[in-house]
Design an enzyme around this catalytic site. Sequence first.
Site, PDB file in Angstrom:
ATOM      1  N   HIS A  71       0.904  -1.149   0.000  1.00  0.00           N
ATOM      2  CA  HIS A  71       0.000   0.000   0.000  1.00  0.00           C
ATOM      3  C   HIS A  71       0.946   1.203   0.000  1.00  0.00           C
ATOM      4  CE1 HIS A  71      -3.080  -2.873   1.156  1.00  0.00           C
ATOM      5  NE2 HIS A  71      -2.368  -3.206   2.217  1.00  0.00           N
ATOM      6  N   HIS A 122      -0.928 -12.419   4.303  1.00  0.00           N
ATOM      7  CA  HIS A 122      -0.701 -12.675   5.731  1.00  0.00           C
ATOM      8  C   HIS A 122      -0.960 -14.150   6.083  1.00  0.00           C
ATOM      9  CE1 HIS A 122      -0.270  -8.411   5.926  1.00  0.00           C
ATOM     10  NE2 HIS A 122      -1.549  -8.187   5.682  1.00  0.00           N
ATOM     11  N   HIS A 157      -6.629 -10.095   1.718  1.00  0.00           N
ATOM     12  CA  HIS A 157      -6.087 -10.149   3.083  1.00  0.00           C
ATOM     13  C   HIS A 157      -6.832 -11.245   3.843  1.00  0.00           C
ATOM     14  CE1 HIS A 157      -5.338  -5.555   2.706  1.00  0.00           C
ATOM     15  NE2 HIS A 157      -4.136  -6.070   2.886  1.00  0.00           N
ATOM     16  N   GLU A 186      -5.097 -12.048   9.435  1.00  0.00           N
ATOM     17  CA  GLU A 186      -3.931 -11.307   9.911  1.00  0.00           C
ATOM     18  C   GLU A 186      -3.969 -11.151  11.426  1.00  0.00           C
ATOM     19  OE1 GLU A 186      -3.582  -7.406   8.175  1.00  0.00           O
ATOM     20  OE2 GLU A 186      -1.567  -7.089   8.981  1.00  0.00           O
ATOM     21  N   ASP A 205       4.016  -4.246   2.163  1.00  0.00           N
ATOM     22  CA  ASP A 205       2.764  -3.858   2.820  1.00  0.00           C
ATOM     23  C   ASP A 205       2.713  -2.386   3.231  1.00  0.00           C
ATOM     24  OD1 ASP A 205       0.361  -3.836   4.169  1.00  0.00           O
ATOM     25  OD2 ASP A 205       0.759  -5.542   5.451  1.00  0.00           O
ATOM     26  N   TYR A 218      -6.566   0.573  -2.773  1.00  0.00           N
ATOM     27  CA  TYR A 218      -7.972   0.719  -2.365  1.00  0.00           C
ATOM     28  C   TYR A 218      -8.426   2.145  -2.058  1.00  0.00           C
ATOM     29  CZ  TYR A 218      -6.053   0.442   2.412  1.00  0.00           C
ATOM     30  OH  TYR A 218      -5.349   0.662   3.567  1.00  0.00           O
TER      31      TYR A 218
HETATM   32  C1  NGQ Z   1      -4.775  -2.264   4.826  1.00  0.00           C
HETATM   33  N1  NGQ Z   1      -3.124  -3.374   6.172  1.00  0.00           N
HETATM   34  O1  NGQ Z   1      -5.742  -2.468   4.083  1.00  0.00           O
HETATM   35  O2  NGQ Z   1      -4.005  -1.318   4.659  1.00  0.00           O
HETATM   36  C2  NGQ Z   1      -4.539  -3.231   5.941  1.00  0.00           C
HETATM   37  C3  NGQ Z   1      -5.198  -2.782   7.227  1.00  0.00           C
HETATM   38  C4  NGQ Z   1      -7.524  -3.774   7.317  1.00  0.00           C
HETATM   39  C5  NGQ Z   1      -2.681  -4.570   6.576  1.00  0.00           C
HETATM   40  N2  NGQ Z   1      -3.509  -5.544   6.498  1.00  0.00           N
HETATM   41  C6  NGQ Z   1      -6.658  -2.558   7.160  1.00  0.00           C
HETATM   42  N3  NGQ Z   1      -1.493  -4.752   7.025  1.00  0.00           N
HETATM   43  O3  NGQ Z   1      -7.074  -4.904   7.170  1.00  0.00           O
HETATM   44  O4  NGQ Z   1      -8.729  -3.558   7.554  1.00  0.00           O
HETATM   45 ZN    ZN Z   2      -2.269  -5.025   3.138  1.00  0.00          ZN
END
Ligand code: NGQ
Ligand code: ZN
Length: 458
Positions: free
Chosen positions: A58, A273, A236, A239, A324, A121
Site C-alpha cells: 500500500h 498474511h 487479506h 492477519e 505492505d 484501495y
Molecule cells: C490495509 N493493512 O488495508 O491497509 C490493511 C489494514 C484492514 C494490513 N492488512 C486494514 N497490514 O485490514 O482492515
Molecule cells: Zn495489506
Amino acid sequence: MQKLHFKRALIDDAWRSDVLVEVDGTRLTRLTPDAKCPTDADAIAGLAVPGIANLHSHAFQRAMAGLTEIRGAGEDSFWSWRDVMYKFLAALSPNDIESISAFAYAELLEAGFTSVGEFHYVHHDPTGAPYADSAEMAGRITAAARHTGLGLSLLPCFYAHGGCGGRPPAPGQRRFISSLDSFARLLERSEQHAAQCGLADARIGLALHSLRAVAPDELAALADQAAQCHWPIHIHAAEQQKEVDECVAWSGKRPVEWLIDEAHIDARWCLVHATHMSDAEATGLARSGAVAGLCPITESNLGDGIFPAVSFGAAGGRIGVGSDSNVRISAAEELRTLEYSQRLRDQRRNRIGSAGRSTGRALFDAAARSGAQAIGRDCGSLKVGMQADIVVLDSDHPSLAGRADDAALDTWIFVGGNELVREVWSGGRHVVTDGRHIARDRLATPFAAVMRKLAAAL
Ligand code: NGQ
Ligand code: ZN
C-alpha cells in the site's frame, strides 16, 4: 537490443561466470555463460541475481512510516493503528498519492524489488465521491511506476462493507467503497491506465480487500471475472486473531478455512498474511497452490503474530514477501525477519529450507518464484523469455569479501541489506546505478513536501 556481461550470475537456478545477457525490450532473449565480453556489451562487476517481486504494497502508507510509534491511552493494536491510518489518508490528494508512491517505488528498486503488486484501495475523494475519472488514483499509481520504471501489477481493490456479514462501512472507509457496478467501471479504467502508462510490462489483477469487506456473492462474481481474464486474485486473510473470531462468529469457519471451502482457491490466488491458521488450514492452503503473501516487517510492526512457515513449508506451501505498509523497505530484511520470527518461536536456528543448504538461498528462491506467481509476472529467475529483472550485489563491499554465491546471498540477507544492492534493471530498464535510483533526487523533493504537510495535519 541491449547486451550486458556479468562477472557472476545466478541464471536458471545455477551460479555461472562471465554471463552474456541479451535483452530485447523488457525480456531476456539469450544467456550465455563462459562468454567473453563483446565490445558492444556493458561489463558489470558484482553478483547478479533475479529481482524479487514485492507481492503486497500500500504505497501511500510510506508517508506515515514512523508516525505511529507512540502508545495511546488504551492497549495499542493493529486496530488502533488502523484508526490512525484512516485519519492519515482522509486528506490525501491524487498528487499526494503520486508523489508518495513514486518515491516509495524508487526505494523498492533500491532495495532489490523489481516489481510490485500494488493492492490499491484509496479510490475516491475525501467525501467518498468518485473522481471524474473513477480510476484517477489508480492512474496516479501507474504514473508512479512510469516515473521509476518499477514493474507494476496493479491490483484494484474491491471494498464494500465494514465487517463480516455485510456490516455497513465506517466513515473512515468512505474513500474505499464500491458497488459491483461502480467497481466494474473502475476496473475497466484501471486497465486502460495500465495499458497506456508507457510501461510495456504493466499489468493488472484483482484485489478483494478481505472477508470483512467483501460478501460471498460479490467474491464469487469477481473471482469468476478474474479467472476469465487470467488475473491473479489477492485477499487479506487471518492477519489478526480478532478477524478470525469475527469470521467464525459470522460463518462458523476461520478465514483461510472459508476461502479453501467456499472460494475454491487455487494457484491464481494470493492470501496476504494468512498468519492465524490451524494445521488443517495450513495443509489445505499448501495443497491449493495459492501463495501465502507474507509481509514480515509490517506483521512485526503491527503485532500480527507469527506465520507457521516451518509446517507450511513442510506441506509444500508457497511463500512470497511484500512490503505492505512500507514502514521499512528492504527485500533482504523481509526475508531475514521471516526467518528470525521462526527462530524466536522455535528456539532453534536455520528454520526455512533444508539441511546442508543456505537458508538465505532457500528464502530467496521461495520469494522469487512465488512472488512472480502471485503477481502474475514472468520473473523470479534469469532465463530466456523472462523479464529482464536483475539485481547486482556489490562484491566490492567489505561485507562480501571472500563470499561467493549462496554465501553472498546469506550475507546480503542476514548481514547487510539495501547497502549491498548496487545496480538494478527492471524489465530491461537500468534504474538503479551505484545504489541510487536514477530519479531519486527529482522524486525526493515532492515527497518531502507531502511528508511535511501530512505530519503537520495528523
Ligand atoms: C490495509 N493493512 O488495508 O491497509 C490493511 C489494514 C484492514 C494490513 N492488512 C486494514 N497490514 O485490514 O482492515
Ligand atoms: Zn495489506
